[in-house]
Design an enzyme around this catalytic site. Sequence first.
Site, mmCIF file in Angstrom:
data_model
loop_
_atom_site.group_PDB
_atom_site.id
_atom_site.type_symbol
_atom_site.label_atom_id
_atom_site.label_comp_id
_atom_site.label_asym_id
_atom_site.label_seq_id
_atom_site.Cartn_x
_atom_site.Cartn_y
_atom_site.Cartn_z
ATOM 1 N N LYS A 29 63.936 49.635 39.165
ATOM 2 C CA LYS A 29 63.349 50.948 38.887
ATOM 3 C C LYS A 29 64.384 52.056 39.024
ATOM 4 O O LYS A 29 64.522 52.912 38.130
ATOM 5 C CB LYS A 29 62.189 51.209 39.845
ATOM 6 C CG LYS A 29 61.738 52.667 39.934
ATOM 7 C CD LYS A 29 60.797 52.877 41.099
ATOM 8 C CE LYS A 29 60.440 54.332 41.282
ATOM 9 N NZ LYS A 29 61.553 55.141 41.848
ATOM 10 N N ASN A 30 65.118 52.066 40.131
ATOM 11 C CA ASN A 30 66.025 53.184 40.403
ATOM 12 C C ASN A 30 67.228 53.218 39.471
ATOM 13 O O ASN A 30 67.869 54.263 39.318
ATOM 14 C CB ASN A 30 66.487 53.144 41.857
ATOM 15 C CG ASN A 30 65.371 53.496 42.825
ATOM 16 O OD1 ASN A 30 64.462 54.246 42.484
ATOM 17 N ND2 ASN A 30 65.424 52.949 44.030
ATOM 18 N N ARG A 100 59.951 61.979 40.171
ATOM 19 C CA ARG A 100 61.132 62.508 40.852
ATOM 20 C C ARG A 100 62.372 62.417 39.969
ATOM 21 O O ARG A 100 63.204 63.327 39.935
ATOM 22 C CB ARG A 100 61.350 61.716 42.158
ATOM 23 C CG ARG A 100 62.560 62.129 42.973
ATOM 24 C CD ARG A 100 62.387 63.491 43.574
ATOM 25 N NE ARG A 100 63.572 63.928 44.307
ATOM 26 C CZ ARG A 100 63.761 65.165 44.726
ATOM 27 N NH1 ARG A 100 62.877 66.089 44.493
ATOM 28 N NH2 ARG A 100 64.851 65.495 45.390
ATOM 29 N N CYS A 124 56.716 61.066 44.721
ATOM 30 C CA CYS A 124 56.094 60.889 46.039
ATOM 31 C C CYS A 124 56.489 62.013 46.990
ATOM 32 O O CYS A 124 57.574 62.581 46.890
ATOM 33 C CB CYS A 124 56.509 59.544 46.640
ATOM 34 S SG CYS A 124 55.900 58.105 45.731
ATOM 35 N N ARG A 129 63.153 67.416 49.707
ATOM 36 C CA ARG A 129 64.164 66.658 48.966
ATOM 37 C C ARG A 129 64.851 67.611 47.983
ATOM 38 O O ARG A 129 64.659 67.524 46.775
ATOM 39 C CB ARG A 129 63.520 65.472 48.237
ATOM 40 C CG ARG A 129 62.887 64.500 49.195
ATOM 41 C CD ARG A 129 62.705 63.133 48.586
ATOM 42 N NE ARG A 129 61.609 63.097 47.644
ATOM 43 C CZ ARG A 129 61.276 62.010 46.937
ATOM 44 N NH1 ARG A 129 61.976 60.902 47.060
ATOM 45 N NH2 ARG A 129 60.263 62.031 46.106
ATOM 46 N N ASP A 132 70.113 70.583 45.967
ATOM 47 C CA ASP A 132 71.242 71.497 46.117
ATOM 48 C C ASP A 132 72.582 70.805 45.874
ATOM 49 O O ASP A 132 73.518 71.428 45.337
ATOM 50 C CB ASP A 132 71.232 72.155 47.507
ATOM 51 C CG ASP A 132 71.261 71.147 48.641
ATOM 52 O OD1 ASP A 132 70.449 70.205 48.615
ATOM 53 O OD2 ASP A 132 72.086 71.294 49.558
ATOM 54 N N GLN A 133 72.686 69.507 46.238
ATOM 55 C CA GLN A 133 73.949 68.805 46.023
ATOM 56 C C GLN A 133 74.176 68.528 44.531
ATOM 57 O O GLN A 133 75.318 68.530 44.063
ATOM 58 C CB GLN A 133 73.983 67.504 46.827
ATOM 59 C CG GLN A 133 73.927 67.695 48.328
ATOM 60 C CD GLN A 133 75.075 68.554 48.842
ATOM 61 O OE1 GLN A 133 76.245 68.205 48.700
ATOM 62 N NE2 GLN A 133 74.737 69.690 49.433
ATOM 63 N N ASP A 316 63.797 52.668 51.478
ATOM 64 C CA ASP A 316 62.711 52.204 50.605
ATOM 65 C C ASP A 316 62.101 50.888 51.069
ATOM 66 O O ASP A 316 61.092 50.445 50.514
ATOM 67 C CB ASP A 316 63.216 52.051 49.166
ATOM 68 C CG ASP A 316 63.277 53.377 48.424
ATOM 69 O OD1 ASP A 316 62.854 54.396 48.997
ATOM 70 O OD2 ASP A 316 63.734 53.396 47.269
ATOM 71 N N VAL A 338 66.885 58.689 56.766
ATOM 72 C CA VAL A 338 67.041 59.273 55.431
ATOM 73 C C VAL A 338 65.982 60.342 55.151
ATOM 74 O O VAL A 338 66.298 61.509 54.980
ATOM 75 C CB VAL A 338 67.019 58.181 54.344
ATOM 76 C CG1 VAL A 338 67.200 58.786 52.948
ATOM 77 C CG2 VAL A 338 68.111 57.136 54.623
ATOM 78 N N ARG A 408 53.874 52.943 40.123
ATOM 79 C CA ARG A 408 55.092 53.680 39.767
ATOM 80 C C ARG A 408 56.317 52.786 39.851
ATOM 81 O O ARG A 408 57.310 53.033 39.160
ATOM 82 C CB ARG A 408 55.300 54.875 40.702
ATOM 83 C CG ARG A 408 54.402 56.074 40.448
ATOM 84 C CD ARG A 408 54.866 57.259 41.280
ATOM 85 N NE ARG A 408 56.297 57.445 41.103
ATOM 86 C CZ ARG A 408 57.166 57.618 42.095
ATOM 87 N NH1 ARG A 408 56.763 57.612 43.345
ATOM 88 N NH2 ARG A 408 58.441 57.777 41.839
#
Length: 440
Positions: A29-30, A100, A124, A129, A132-133, A316, A338, A408
């Site tokens: 997924k990621n 996201r 989610c 979260r 800014d980076q 996760d 995290v 998801r």
Amino acid sequence: MRIEGAVLTKYVIHGGKPLYGDIEISGAKNAAVAIIPAALLVDGVCRIENIPQISDVTLILKILQELGADVRTVDRTTVDIDCTRVRNARVPDVMARKIRASYYFIGALLGRFGAAQVPPPGGCHLGARPIDQHIKGFVAMGADVDVRGGYINASAKDGRLQGAQVYLDIVSVGATMNIMLAAALADGMTVIENAAKEPHIVDLANFLNSMGADIMGAGTDVIKIRGVERLGGGVYSIIPDQIEAGTYMAAVAAAGGEVRIRNVIPKHLDCITAKLEEMGVEITEGDDSVLVRRDPARRLSRTNIKTLPYPGFPTDMQPQIAVALCLAEGTSVITEGVWDSRYRYVDEIHRLGAQIQVDGKVAVIEGVDRLTGAPVQACDLRAGAAMVIAGLAAHGTTEVDQIQYIERGYEDIVRKLSGLGADIRVVVTPEEEKAQASVG
């Protein structure tokens, strides 16, 4: 519970049964949710294989189509994407707010057009979260970024981004990948320092390189991207999903049994394997599989876990491993390193008889002999997977509500678990019956 017109959908699990058999892991997924937007940078058709059939991927593909991409389904896990005719750099608001990963369109559109208009990301609720980076990287490459009219607006000052040195103040997977996307077609060299190292970052780099990009160092804390004039078409297959595999490993740990998990990269699972072995789970690695065994008659052993960026234990996987530790002998401690709001599932798991106390980012788990089925709900993607695992291990019936979160990120979870002997099914209830029941 998934709302579909006038129906409500949930999972009903009759637990307490060990799991036996083989299971096939889907694409990551990621990786998929970043690689699909990356197709915007490709001049020509790119074929992407091993795409997971999950709602986040469906949304990402729909957003691409709304932008003007030609998306054609080749088979169940393969699509051809041609973004040649895309002329629009404004991402639709309603769809983007549901996911996201919609922020990857900022980097991809900036790289392609030198401009992007993207709504703030959804997905989610795991606490603050910020991006800014991501923005720090875009600004370093010469973009102006502001938020107005409900959109993140970014534009390169001269129509094309410039290579730059970017030091990330925190290790951020999303920022690392987004800056890579923006830099692939930039003018000159971009160097990302303190970069994240997750497998899906390497996968994105490999995809871009297979289309003609020049990216070095993915998987280390320094990534160098030398911008090229264009990317051409090609074929690429997404890596297996590390977290899906880990979830089924945790399910075997909690419920007991023996399951061969196929289509995995065992190296990506090292941090998960190590902790499960500490808990008394037997794991045997193959070339592209792992065999997971846990005698249902023997209790798990306690352990301590701290979630960290890769190659540390993944955040996760924290809720799923916590469920297994609820059944371990002794006291276990989990430290979340995290996200701020990973423990939202704790109130739900209490309903099944778990003993967990949370103080800030630390959870202390006192193992119990058994869990007992109860109605629960998924409050986010991984918490939902944890509720399913709890239902599999618990004695009696567990009903899992809000299953849209689970869908998801998990393809065919009911079919896959049923294939292992789990008693899990989807139940659809007419909304009006639900309403009458609540009144009565």
